[in-house]
Design a protein around this motif. Structure first.
Motif, short mmCIF file in Angstrom:
data_model
loop_
_atom_site.label_atom_id
_atom_site.label_comp_id
_atom_site.label_asym_id
_atom_site.label_seq_id
_atom_site.Cartn_x
_atom_site.Cartn_y
_atom_site.Cartn_z
N PHE A 1 4.45 10.26 -17.73
CA PHE A 1 3.54 10.45 -16.61
C PHE A 1 3.65 9.32 -15.58
O PHE A 1 3.70 9.56 -14.37
N VAL A 2 3.70 8.08 -16.07
CA VAL A 2 3.61 6.92 -15.18
C VAL A 2 4.92 6.60 -14.49
O VAL A 2 4.98 6.48 -13.25
N LEU A 3 6.00 6.46 -15.25
CA LEU A 3 7.25 5.92 -14.69
C LEU A 3 7.85 6.77 -13.56
O LEU A 3 8.34 6.21 -12.58
N PRO A 4 7.82 8.10 -13.62
CA PRO A 4 8.40 8.87 -12.50
C PRO A 4 7.66 8.69 -11.18
O PRO A 4 8.20 9.03 -10.12
N LEU A 5 6.44 8.19 -11.22
CA LEU A 5 5.65 8.05 -9.99
C LEU A 5 5.87 6.71 -9.28
O LEU A 5 5.36 6.50 -8.18
N LEU A 6 6.62 5.82 -9.90
CA LEU A 6 6.82 4.48 -9.34
C LEU A 6 8.02 4.48 -8.40
O LEU A 6 9.14 4.79 -8.79
N ASP B 1 10.66 2.55 -5.67
CA ASP B 1 11.30 1.24 -5.63
C ASP B 1 10.81 0.35 -4.49
O ASP B 1 10.86 -0.87 -4.59
N LYS B 2 10.37 0.96 -3.39
CA LYS B 2 10.01 0.16 -2.22
C LYS B 2 8.60 0.45 -1.70
O LYS B 2 8.28 0.15 -0.54
N GLN B 3 7.76 1.03 -2.55
CA GLN B 3 6.43 1.40 -2.10
C GLN B 3 5.37 1.05 -3.15
O GLN B 3 5.39 1.60 -4.25
N PRO B 4 4.44 0.15 -2.82
CA PRO B 4 3.36 -0.16 -3.77
C PRO B 4 2.44 1.04 -3.94
O PRO B 4 2.40 1.95 -3.11
N TRP C 1 0.98 -1.54 -8.84
CA TRP C 1 2.45 -1.52 -8.73
C TRP C 1 2.85 -2.11 -7.38
O TRP C 1 2.46 -1.61 -6.33
N SER C 2 3.63 -3.20 -7.41
CA SER C 2 4.06 -3.86 -6.18
C SER C 2 5.52 -4.29 -6.36
O SER C 2 5.80 -5.44 -6.72
N PRO C 3 6.47 -3.38 -6.13
CA PRO C 3 7.88 -3.68 -6.40
C PRO C 3 8.41 -4.81 -5.53
O PRO C 3 7.95 -5.02 -4.40
N VAL D 1 -3.20 -4.15 -15.20
CA VAL D 1 -1.81 -4.58 -15.36
C VAL D 1 -1.16 -4.63 -13.99
O VAL D 1 -1.31 -3.72 -13.17
N PHE D 2 -0.42 -5.71 -13.75
CA PHE D 2 0.31 -5.86 -12.49
C PHE D 2 1.80 -5.81 -12.79
O PHE D 2 2.26 -6.39 -13.77
N GLY D 3 2.56 -5.08 -11.95
CA GLY D 3 3.99 -4.97 -12.21
C GLY D 3 4.83 -4.95 -10.96
O GLY D 3 4.42 -4.40 -9.93
#
Length: 308
Positions: free
Chosen positions: A56-61, A63-66, A88-90, A121-123
């Motif tokens: 659920f989580v990983l496909p929504l992240l 690369d260039k968009q928090p 999420w702040s890549p 959690v911050f990533g």
């Protein structure tokens, strides 16, 4: 703590939050669009929270968009279901976007209901916020993880960080073993910088090592863009250093010139003098007895009339 941006959740998003808190959703992806918090994506539960997590989580992240991810656990507290708040702040996202999302995080938590959020959690990379990354986070909270080499180095030496103006990223400019007497020479006179300095000193008989954050901005020798970027990025940088690296910064200082960083100046900044109570000065009384003849000045209407 993040400062507020004025960005709020719309009425429809608040309605979705109500359903989410009641268990209707497993995941909500929240983004900032047109200066509002909006739901970018949502998922309903399929399996247990652990089975659903990575798929659920990983496909929504991106690369260039928090973004923010609100992920529901299966456990509950007195207020209802418990949630993980993922910020999420890549690394490759624009600095302005990073700043905006960092500054709006507190607002989203308040709108959703901080009592429902169990963990935050911050990533910057997917491994930070994957299921294994979350479990590592839980371990680190129960027993603080050992310092990495970079974190240990930060405790031992002075670090100088700058913003890459072209790519709008904060980079490590240099690390130098710096004594207090050499500190002014480490501050550039023609460019802004962030500095972390390990201040070794004694106070009231105790030996102390205190981390000081120094923000140097040499006036108008820097461009307007540089001044704005350094001013805006300072708070997000400090938040990451204090909340993610667990660095305790005892003093934050802003200077124009490195020559200000004398031993006396730093000591007084870290250990400010307590102002003694000053008794107000009482105006002394005049001498006793006669104070001289009181003079009267009569107006024209008060001129004496000759008696007959």
């Amino acid at each position: 703590m993040s400062h507020q941006t004025g960005i709020q959740a719309s009425g429809s998003v608040k309605d979705i939050f109500v359903g989410a808190r009641n268990g209707q959703y497993r995941l909500l992806k929240i983004i900032i669009d047109n200066e509002q918090l909006v739901v970018g994506s949502s998922r309903q539960p399929v399996g247990s929270w652990e089975k659903d997590y990575d798929s659920f989580v990983l496909p929504l992240l991106e690369d260039k968009q928090p973004c923010y991810i609100l992920y529901r656990l299966d456990s509950q507290n007195a207020q209802g279901y418990e949630w993980i708040f993922i910020a999420w702040s890549p690394d490759h996202s624009p600095v302005r976007q990073k700043m905006l999302y960092a500054a709006t995080r507190a607002t989203l938590k308040k709108e959703f209901g901080g009592g429902h959020i169990k963990d935050e959690v911050f990533g910057t990379v997917q491994d930070d916020v994957s299921l294994s990354g979350y479990k590592k986070y839980l371990i680190s909270q129960s027993s603080p993880a050992p310092l990495t080499a970079a974190e240990e180095e930060l405790r031992q030496i002075k670090i100088n960080e700058q913003i890459d103006m072209k790519n709008e990223t904060i980079i490590l400019a240099n690390t130098l073993d710096t004594e207090l007497k050499d500190l002014p020479k480490r501050v550039p006179k023609d460019a802004a910088r962030y500095h972390f300095f390990l201040y070794k000193h004694t106070h009231e008989g105790d030996y102390l090592e205190s981390i000081i954050f120094i923000y140097s901005m040499p006036g108008y020798t820097c461009s307007i863009r540089e001044r704005m970027l350094y001013s805006s990025c300072k708070s997000p940088l400090l938040e990451i250093v204090e909340t993610q690296l667990w660095m305790q910064i005892v003093r934050k200082i802003e200077i124009d010139n490195g020559d200000e960083l004398t031993a006396d100046f730093l000591y007084e900044e870290v250990h400010p003098k307590q102002h003694a109570y000053k008794q107000s000065f009482a105006k002394p009384k005049g001498p006793a007895g006669k104070r001289g003849i009181r003079r009267l000045i009569r107006g024209p209407a008060e001129t004496e009339t000759p008696s007959d």
